[in-house]
Design a protein around this motif. Sequence first.
Motif, PDB file in Angstrom:
ATOM      1  N   GLY A  26       0.812  -1.209   0.000  1.00 36.86           N
ATOM      2  CA  GLY A  26       0.000   0.000   0.000  1.00 36.86           C
ATOM      3  C   GLY A  26       0.850   1.265   0.000  1.00 36.86           C
ATOM      4  N   PRO A  27       0.314   2.348  -0.551  1.00 38.76           N
ATOM      5  CA  PRO A  27       1.048   3.610  -0.554  1.00 38.76           C
ATOM      6  C   PRO A  27       1.187   4.160   0.869  1.00 38.76           C
ATOM      7  CG  PRO A  27      -1.156   3.907  -1.451  1.00 38.76           C
ATOM      8  CD  PRO A  27      -0.992   2.447  -1.191  1.00 38.76           C
ATOM      9  N   VAL A  28       2.284   4.856   1.116  1.00 34.05           N
ATOM     10  CA  VAL A  28       2.529   5.440   2.435  1.00 34.05           C
ATOM     11  C   VAL A  28       2.976   6.886   2.286  1.00 34.05           C
ATOM     12  CG1 VAL A  28       3.157   3.230   3.501  1.00 34.05           C
ATOM     13  CG2 VAL A  28       4.950   4.678   2.519  1.00 34.05           C
ATOM     14  N   GLU A  29       2.807   7.602   3.372  1.00 37.11           N
ATOM     15  CA  GLU A  29       3.326   8.963   3.472  1.00 37.11           C
ATOM     16  C   GLU A  29       4.771   8.886   3.966  1.00 37.11           C
ATOM     17  OE1 GLU A  29       1.780  11.767   2.462  1.00 37.11           O
ATOM     18  OE2 GLU A  29       0.261  10.370   1.724  1.00 37.11           O
ATOM     19  N   PRO A  30       5.557   9.929   3.751  1.00 37.56           N
ATOM     20  CA  PRO A  30       6.972   9.895   4.151  1.00 37.56           C
ATOM     21  C   PRO A  30       7.163  10.099   5.658  1.00 37.56           C
ATOM     22  CG  PRO A  30       6.461  11.980   3.098  1.00 37.56           C
ATOM     23  CD  PRO A  30       5.223  11.128   3.000  1.00 37.56           C
ATOM     24  N   THR A  31       6.889   9.075   6.426  1.00 35.88           N
ATOM     25  CA  THR A  31       7.042   9.180   7.878  1.00 35.88           C
ATOM     26  C   THR A  31       8.170   8.305   8.413  1.00 35.88           C
ATOM     27  OG1 THR A  31       5.338   7.493   8.168  1.00 35.88           O
ATOM     28  CG2 THR A  31       4.627   9.789   8.253  1.00 35.88           C
ATOM     29  N   SER A  32       8.545   7.252   7.709  1.00 30.68           N
ATOM     30  CA  SER A  32       9.617   6.363   8.168  1.00 30.68           C
ATOM     31  C   SER A  32      10.920   6.704   7.433  1.00 30.68           C
ATOM     32  CB  SER A  32       9.249   4.898   7.906  1.00 30.68           C
ATOM     33  OG  SER A  32       9.254   4.636   6.506  1.00 30.68           O
ATOM     34  N   TRP A  33      12.014   6.180   7.951  1.00 31.45           N
ATOM     35  CA  TRP A  33      13.322   6.392   7.319  1.00 31.45           C
ATOM     36  C   TRP A  33      13.302   5.909   5.880  1.00 31.45           C
ATOM     37  CZ3 TRP A  33      16.836   2.721   5.438  1.00 31.45           C
ATOM     38  CH2 TRP A  33      18.106   3.205   5.134  1.00 31.45           C
ATOM     39  N   ALA A  34      12.775   4.697   5.669  1.00 34.41           N
ATOM     40  CA  ALA A  34      12.746   4.120   4.323  1.00 34.41           C
ATOM     41  C   ALA A  34      11.860   4.936   3.392  1.00 34.41           C
ATOM     42  CB  ALA A  34      12.268   2.668   4.389  1.00 34.41           C
ATOM     43  N   ALA A  35      10.691   5.339   3.868  1.00 34.76           N
ATOM     44  CA  ALA A  35       9.774   6.103   3.022  1.00 34.76           C
ATOM     45  C   ALA A  35      10.371   7.460   2.640  1.00 34.76           C
ATOM     46  CB  ALA A  35       8.433   6.286   3.731  1.00 34.76           C
ATOM     47  N   LYS A  36      10.987   8.134   3.603  1.00 29.96           N
ATOM     48  CA  LYS A  36      11.622   9.421   3.287  1.00 29.96           C
ATOM     49  C   LYS A  36      12.720   9.224   2.239  1.00 29.96           C
ATOM     50  CE  LYS A  36      10.734  11.485   7.776  1.00 29.96           C
ATOM     51  NZ  LYS A  36      11.332  11.926   9.041  1.00 29.96           N
ATOM     52  N   GLY A  37      13.452   8.129   2.361  1.00 29.94           N
ATOM     53  CA  GLY A  37      14.499   7.843   1.382  1.00 29.94           C
ATOM     54  C   GLY A  37      13.943   7.654  -0.015  1.00 29.94           C
ATOM     55  N   ILE A  38      12.842   6.945  -0.127  1.00 30.35           N
ATOM     56  CA  ILE A  38      12.268   6.701  -1.454  1.00 30.35           C
ATOM     57  C   ILE A  38      11.642   7.978  -2.011  1.00 30.35           C
ATOM     58  CG2 ILE A  38      10.596   5.349  -2.774  1.00 30.35           C
ATOM     59  CD1 ILE A  38      13.156   3.841  -1.723  1.00 30.35           C
ATOM     60  N   TYR A  39      10.999   8.768  -1.170  1.00 31.82           N
ATOM     61  CA  TYR A  39      10.482  10.056  -1.633  1.00 31.82           C
ATOM     62  C   TYR A  39      11.633  10.959  -2.091  1.00 31.82           C
ATOM     63  CZ  TYR A  39       5.533   9.496  -0.500  1.00 31.82           C
ATOM     64  OH  TYR A  39       4.218   9.103  -0.491  1.00 31.82           O
ATOM     65  N   GLY A  40      12.773  10.887  -1.395  1.00 25.58           N
ATOM     66  CA  GLY A  40      13.945  11.642  -1.832  1.00 25.58           C
ATOM     67  C   GLY A  40      14.505  11.117  -3.135  1.00 25.58           C
ATOM     68  N   GLU A  41      14.457   9.805  -3.320  1.00 28.95           N
ATOM     69  CA  GLU A  41      14.909   9.224  -4.587  1.00 28.95           C
ATOM     70  C   GLU A  41      14.071   9.756  -5.747  1.00 28.95           C
ATOM     71  OE1 GLU A  41      15.780   4.836  -6.573  1.00 28.95           O
ATOM     72  OE2 GLU A  41      14.568   4.962  -4.756  1.00 28.95           O
ATOM     73  N   LYS A  42      12.771   9.879  -5.516  1.00 26.99           N
ATOM     74  CA  LYS A  42      11.905  10.428  -6.567  1.00 26.99           C
ATOM     75  C   LYS A  42      12.309  11.863  -6.901  1.00 26.99           C
ATOM     76  CE  LYS A  42       7.281  10.974  -8.316  1.00 26.99           C
ATOM     77  NZ  LYS A  42       7.748  11.820  -9.364  1.00 26.99           N
ATOM     78  N   LEU A  43      12.671  12.648  -5.885  1.00 30.29           N
ATOM     79  CA  LEU A  43      13.155  14.009  -6.148  1.00 30.29           C
ATOM     80  C   LEU A  43      14.390  13.974  -7.036  1.00 30.29           C
ATOM     81  CD1 LEU A  43      12.799  15.627  -2.604  1.00 30.29           C
ATOM     82  CD2 LEU A  43      11.402  16.120  -4.631  1.00 30.29           C
ATOM     83  N   HIS A  44      15.294  13.046  -6.749  1.00 31.18           N
ATOM     84  CA  HIS A  44      16.518  12.907  -7.543  1.00 31.18           C
ATOM     85  C   HIS A  44      16.178  12.523  -8.977  1.00 31.18           C
ATOM     86  CE1 HIS A  44      20.289  10.551  -8.665  1.00 31.18           C
ATOM     87  NE2 HIS A  44      20.646  11.815  -8.642  1.00 31.18           N
ATOM     88  N   VAL A  45      15.298  11.550  -9.149  1.00 34.90           N
ATOM     89  CA  VAL A  45      14.901  11.110 -10.487  1.00 34.90           C
ATOM     90  C   VAL A  45      14.230  12.249 -11.247  1.00 34.90           C
ATOM     91  CG1 VAL A  45      13.323   9.558 -11.728  1.00 34.90           C
ATOM     92  CG2 VAL A  45      14.751   8.672  -9.883  1.00 34.90           C
ATOM     93  N   ASP A  46      13.467  13.068 -10.530  1.00 33.90           N
ATOM     94  CA  ASP A  46      12.786  14.202 -11.159  1.00 33.90           C
ATOM     95  C   ASP A  46      13.714  15.393 -11.418  1.00 33.90           C
ATOM     96  OD1 ASP A  46      10.454  12.744 -11.131  1.00 33.90           O
ATOM     97  OD2 ASP A  46       9.583  13.774  -9.402  1.00 33.90           O
ATOM     98  N   GLY A  47      15.002  15.254 -11.092  1.00 35.85           N
ATOM     99  CA  GLY A  47      15.967  16.310 -11.347  1.00 35.85           C
ATOM    100  C   GLY A  47      15.933  17.440 -10.331  1.00 35.85           C
ATOM    101  N   LYS A  48      15.431  17.174  -9.135  1.00 39.17           N
ATOM    102  CA  LYS A  48      15.310  18.222  -8.121  1.00 39.17           C
ATOM    103  C   LYS A  48      16.385  18.125  -7.040  1.00 39.17           C
ATOM    104  CE  LYS A  48      10.368  18.561  -8.894  1.00 39.17           C
ATOM    105  NZ  LYS A  48       9.042  18.307  -8.358  1.00 39.17           N
ATOM    106  N   ALA A  49      17.439  17.362  -7.300  1.00 33.88           N
ATOM    107  CA  ALA A  49      18.511  17.223  -6.305  1.00 33.88           C
ATOM    108  C   ALA A  49      19.579  18.276  -6.566  1.00 33.88           C
ATOM    109  CB  ALA A  49      19.124  15.830  -6.377  1.00 33.88           C
ATOM    110  N   PRO A  50      20.019  18.981  -5.526  1.00 31.17           N
ATOM    111  CA  PRO A  50      21.116  19.936  -5.689  1.00 31.17           C
ATOM    112  C   PRO A  50      22.403  19.217  -6.080  1.00 31.17           C
ATOM    113  CG  PRO A  50      20.050  20.188  -3.537  1.00 31.17           C
ATOM    114  CD  PRO A  50      19.488  18.964  -4.160  1.00 31.17           C
TER     115      PRO A  50
END
Length: 157
Positions: free
Chosen positions: A71-95
């Motif tokens: 099931g989908p989750v919100e970014p509340t756990s370490w793993a979830a925050k990491g995957i949400y951050g990975e999506k930012l990287h894939v979307d070209g939003k990483a500094p």
Amino acid sequence: MKATDVVAGAHGMTDDAWRRHANPWSVWTRFAAIPAFELAAWSRDWIGWWSLTGVGVVLIWLFWLNVRIFGPVEPTSWAAKGIYGEKLHVDGKAPAAHKVVLNVLIAVGLVGFVLIAWGLVALAVWQVLLGTVMVVMAQLWRIDRYGLLFEQQRLLD
């Protein structure tokens, strides 16, 4: 087209798939798939071509089922925050500072993957073990780094 787009496309990563992939069960079972894949490939020495059944099951798990079953989750756990951050990287939003570290970690993981492949072809346990350690450590560090990226981006928004 960027390599990250190719990988995301191969996994069918829609926005919903990303939210499902962020589920800690998705993250941790992907780690569990590493030794499962290695065992399936190594088993060719014992069961011959039937080993491809295990390899196929693991690949289907990794490339299709894993990002859809949880099931989908919100970014509340370490793993979830990491995957949400990975999506930012894939979307070209990483500094740029994040991109350098992430690219180094990706390179370390790729070297580990090559060692695993070499070890599985040669049935050399030390190469498989060293490669596995390199892949897992690089991936854990990447998830942690992606989590930092997510937290930083959340503070900016």
